[in-house]
Design a protein around this motif. Structure first.
Motif, PDB file in Angstrom:
ATOM      1  N   THR A 105      36.423  -8.584  54.445  1.00 11.41           N
ATOM      2  CA  THR A 105      37.597  -8.120  55.070  1.00 11.41           C
ATOM      3  C   THR A 105      37.812  -7.204  56.445  1.00 11.41           C
ATOM      4  OG1 THR A 105      36.269  -5.298  54.830  1.00 11.41           O
ATOM      5  CG2 THR A 105      37.481  -6.661  53.407  1.00 11.41           C
ATOM      6  N   ALA A 106      37.048  -7.878  57.227  1.00 10.69           N
ATOM      7  CA  ALA A 106      36.828  -7.435  58.782  1.00 10.69           C
ATOM      8  C   ALA A 106      35.902  -7.891  59.138  1.00 10.69           C
ATOM      9  CB  ALA A 106      36.178  -5.716  59.381  1.00 10.69           C
ATOM     10  N   VAL A 107      36.567  -8.462  60.807  1.00  8.62           N
ATOM     11  CA  VAL A 107      35.708  -9.358  62.024  1.00  8.62           C
ATOM     12  C   VAL A 107      35.371  -8.815  63.178  1.00  8.62           C
ATOM     13  CG1 VAL A 107      35.449 -11.824  63.262  1.00  8.62           C
ATOM     14  CG2 VAL A 107      36.745 -11.675  60.474  1.00  8.62           C
ATOM     15  N   GLY A 108      34.105  -7.987  63.924  1.00  2.00           N
ATOM     16  CA  GLY A 108      33.837  -7.493  64.716  1.00  2.00           C
ATOM     17  C   GLY A 108      34.684  -6.673  65.209  1.00  2.00           C
ATOM     18  N   GLY A 109      34.800  -5.692  63.308  1.00  3.48           N
ATOM     19  CA  GLY A 109      35.139  -4.417  63.256  1.00  3.48           C
ATOM     20  C   GLY A 109      37.183  -4.164  63.614  1.00  3.48           C
ATOM     21  N   GLN A 110      37.083  -5.256  63.198  1.00  8.41           N
ATOM     22  CA  GLN A 110      38.881  -5.197  63.397  1.00  8.41           C
ATOM     23  C   GLN A 110      39.161  -5.633  61.320  1.00  8.41           C
ATOM     24  OE1 GLN A 110      41.260  -4.306  65.600  1.00  8.41           O
ATOM     25  NE2 GLN A 110      39.236  -3.589  67.059  1.00  8.41           N
ATOM     26  N   ARG A 111      39.707  -5.069  61.252  1.00 11.13           N
ATOM     27  CA  ARG A 111      40.488  -5.046  59.761  1.00 11.13           C
ATOM     28  C   ARG A 111      40.711  -6.316  59.792  1.00 11.13           C
ATOM     29  NH1 ARG A 111      38.964  -2.384  55.363  1.00 11.13           N
ATOM     30  NH2 ARG A 111      40.042  -2.685  54.064  1.00 11.13           N
ATOM     31  N   LEU A 112      40.652  -7.542  59.041  1.00  8.62           N
ATOM     32  CA  LEU A 112      41.710  -8.452  58.574  1.00  8.62           C
ATOM     33  C   LEU A 112      43.118  -8.076  57.833  1.00  8.62           C
ATOM     34  CD1 LEU A 112      39.080 -11.198  57.515  1.00  8.62           C
ATOM     35  CD2 LEU A 112      40.290 -10.932  59.753  1.00  8.62           C
ATOM     36  N   ALA A 113      43.898  -8.553  58.469  1.00  8.17           N
ATOM     37  CA  ALA A 113      45.489  -7.625  57.884  1.00  8.17           C
ATOM     38  C   ALA A 113      45.829  -8.771  56.482  1.00  8.17           C
ATOM     39  CB  ALA A 113      46.366  -8.448  59.049  1.00  8.17           C
ATOM     40  N   GLY A 114      46.064  -8.198  55.456  1.00  9.97           N
ATOM     41  CA  GLY A 114      46.477  -8.800  54.315  1.00  9.97           C
ATOM     42  C   GLY A 114      45.264  -8.611  53.001  1.00  9.97           C
ATOM     43  N   MET A 115      44.119  -7.205  53.867  1.00  9.70           N
ATOM     44  CA  MET A 115      42.794  -7.586  52.771  1.00  9.70           C
ATOM     45  C   MET A 115      43.496  -6.382  52.089  1.00  9.70           C
ATOM     46  SD  MET A 115      41.708 -10.283  52.302  1.00  9.70           S
ATOM     47  CE  MET A 115      40.359  -9.431  51.308  1.00  9.70           C
ATOM     48  N   ALA A 116      42.884  -6.154  50.880  1.00  9.44           N
ATOM     49  CA  ALA A 116      42.646  -4.648  50.226  1.00  9.44           C
ATOM     50  C   ALA A 116      41.608  -4.783  49.630  1.00  9.44           C
ATOM     51  CB  ALA A 116      44.277  -4.250  49.620  1.00  9.44           C
ATOM     52  N   LEU A 117      40.035  -4.246  49.888  1.00 13.58           N
ATOM     53  CA  LEU A 117      39.282  -4.639  48.667  1.00 13.58           C
ATOM     54  C   LEU A 117      38.257  -3.223  48.566  1.00 13.58           C
ATOM     55  CD1 LEU A 117      36.960  -7.329  48.769  1.00 13.58           C
ATOM     56  CD2 LEU A 117      35.793  -5.423  48.867  1.00 13.58           C
ATOM     57  N   GLY A 118      38.123  -3.314  47.489  1.00 12.02           N
ATOM     58  CA  GLY A 118      37.227  -1.541  47.632  1.00 12.02           C
ATOM     59  C   GLY A 118      35.582  -1.705  47.093  1.00 12.02           C
ATOM     60  N   VAL A 119      35.340  -0.107  46.957  1.00  8.12           N
ATOM     61  CA  VAL A 119      34.761   0.180  46.010  1.00  8.12           C
ATOM     62  C   VAL A 119      35.292   0.698  44.688  1.00  8.12           C
ATOM     63  CG1 VAL A 119      32.094   0.992  45.256  1.00  8.12           C
ATOM     64  CG2 VAL A 119      32.332  -0.229  47.303  1.00  8.12           C
ATOM     65  N   ARG A 120      34.483   0.877  43.704  1.00  9.07           N
ATOM     66  CA  ARG A 120      35.903   1.856  42.496  1.00  9.07           C
ATOM     67  C   ARG A 120      34.087   2.485  42.066  1.00  9.07           C
ATOM     68  NH1 ARG A 120      39.062  -1.478  38.382  1.00  9.07           N
ATOM     69  NH2 ARG A 120      37.057  -0.753  36.968  1.00  9.07           N
ATOM     70  N   THR A 121      34.823   3.879  41.269  1.00 16.58           N
ATOM     71  CA  THR A 121      33.341   4.149  40.661  1.00 16.58           C
ATOM     72  C   THR A 121      33.841   4.875  39.437  1.00 16.58           C
ATOM     73  OG1 THR A 121      32.459   5.594  42.775  1.00 16.58           O
ATOM     74  CG2 THR A 121      31.836   6.149  40.779  1.00 16.58           C
ATOM     75  N   ASP A 122      33.421   4.149  38.100  1.00 13.94           N
ATOM     76  CA  ASP A 122      34.246   4.280  36.690  1.00 13.94           C
ATOM     77  C   ASP A 122      32.541   5.351  36.140  1.00 13.94           C
ATOM     78  OD1 ASP A 122      36.200   2.613  37.533  1.00 13.94           O
ATOM     79  OD2 ASP A 122      35.369   1.098  36.143  1.00 13.94           O
ATOM     80  N   VAL A 123      34.079   6.175  35.314  1.00 15.80           N
ATOM     81  CA  VAL A 123      32.893   7.104  35.029  1.00 15.80           C
ATOM     82  C   VAL A 123      32.655   7.523  33.445  1.00 15.80           C
ATOM     83  CG1 VAL A 123      31.629   9.532  34.538  1.00 15.80           C
ATOM     84  CG2 VAL A 123      32.493   8.822  36.988  1.00 15.80           C
ATOM     85  N   ASP A 124      32.494   7.249  32.201  1.00 17.69           N
ATOM     86  CA  ASP A 124      32.649   7.183  30.922  1.00 17.69           C
ATOM     87  C   ASP A 124      32.353   8.807  30.737  1.00 17.69           C
ATOM     88  OD1 ASP A 124      32.577   7.328  28.754  1.00 17.69           O
ATOM     89  OD2 ASP A 124      31.795   5.436  27.811  1.00 17.69           O
ATOM     90  N   ILE A 125      33.282   9.691  30.480  1.00 15.19           N
ATOM     91  CA  ILE A 125      32.595  11.238  30.022  1.00 15.19           C
ATOM     92  C   ILE A 125      33.076  11.466  28.633  1.00 15.19           C
ATOM     93  CG2 ILE A 125      34.248  11.497  31.626  1.00 15.19           C
ATOM     94  CD1 ILE A 125      32.634  14.329  31.940  1.00 15.19           C
TER      95      ILE A 125
END
Length: 254
Positions: A105-125
């Motif tokens: 998603t990044a090279v040398g601290g520069q984000r790559l245009a077009g990328m959408a990726l991340g961490v999701r937290t799911d809670v079963d409550i």
């Protein structure tokens, strides 16, 4: 980074969850460290489990056109069943392994245009799954991947954008149900033979398959050319400009 939200399963007065990452970034095949902080609401709640996953926007081809979907991968359970008392605070540390094929998603601290990726937290409550937002994760290239991208820059190719495509690259050891394409505009000296080149990495613990797709549409040659080259991780210790130049010339001609 701290990502905090109210768990909607129990509404107003319910518990909250914070996901705290020890650092903002990671490498493919690496580990994300952090903790999930649970804080009880106005009454006791039953938490059946907490899970983390990576989620990314992936382009999908349909019969009537193209679209996007959210693709979950690399899911891990970080907490089993527990009772969370009113106003009680629980800290759940985690070490979240990132798959080797995780897109950059990044090279040398520069984000790559077009990328959408991340961490999701799911809670079963209370028997209901509360899916959190996808909070951005910075995935930087491994040394060998970075050397390949640096070589393309040195040869005059210019980064344009990146995206994720659903499907598999034929003839590779790809495991995930999608792959990344990092698109470069052709270097001036190759512009008469190529419009652009797309780079895909199929990465494992011992080697990296580098897939180059050359777009020749609209040119005399016509069509696309796809080639796969293999490097071990030790190649990241060296300048790969000559190696990549040889690949390009081998496909496009001298």
């Amino acid at each position: 980074m701290v990502f905090k939200r109210l768990l909607g399963a129990l509404g107003v007065g319910g518990p909250t969850v914070d996901t705290v990452l020890a650092g903002p970034g990671v490498f493919p095949g690496g580990t994300v460290h952090g903790q999930v902080n649970l804080v009880g609401g106005e009454r006791e709640a039953v938490v059946n489990g907490v899970a983390l996953c990576l989620a990314a926007r992936v382009e999908v081809e349909y019969e009537d056109g193209e679209g996007h979907r959210t693709q979950e991968f690399g899911r891990v359970e970080v907490c089993g069943p527990l009772r969370l008392g009113a106003k009680e605070q629980r800290v759940v540390p985690f070490a979240f392994p990132v798959p080797w094929e995780t897109p950059l998603t990044a090279v040398g601290g520069q984000r790559l245009a077009g990328m959408a990726l991340g961490v999701r937290t799911d809670v079963d409550i209370a028997g209901q799954l509360d899916r959190g937002d996808t909070d951005p994760l910075e995935v930087e290239p491994l040394p060998v991947q970075r050397r390949v991208l640096e070589a393309l820059d040195a040869l005059g190719f210019r980064f344009h954008r990146a995206d994720l495509e659903a499907g598999h690259i034929r003839g590779t050891g790809q495991v995930l149900p999608f792959y990344q394409e990092i698109e470069y505009r052709a270097a001036p000296r190759f512009a008469d033979r190529c419009n652009e080149v797309e780079v895909s990495f199929v990465t494992g613990p011992h080697r990296v398959e580098v897939v180059l797709e050359f777009d020749k549409r609209g040119l005399f040659h016509g069509g696309d050319s796809v080639r796969t080259f293999v490097l071990d991780h030790a190649a990241g210790e060296h300048d790969l400009t000559g190696t990549v130049d040889g690949w390009v010339r081998g496909v496009l001609g001298h």
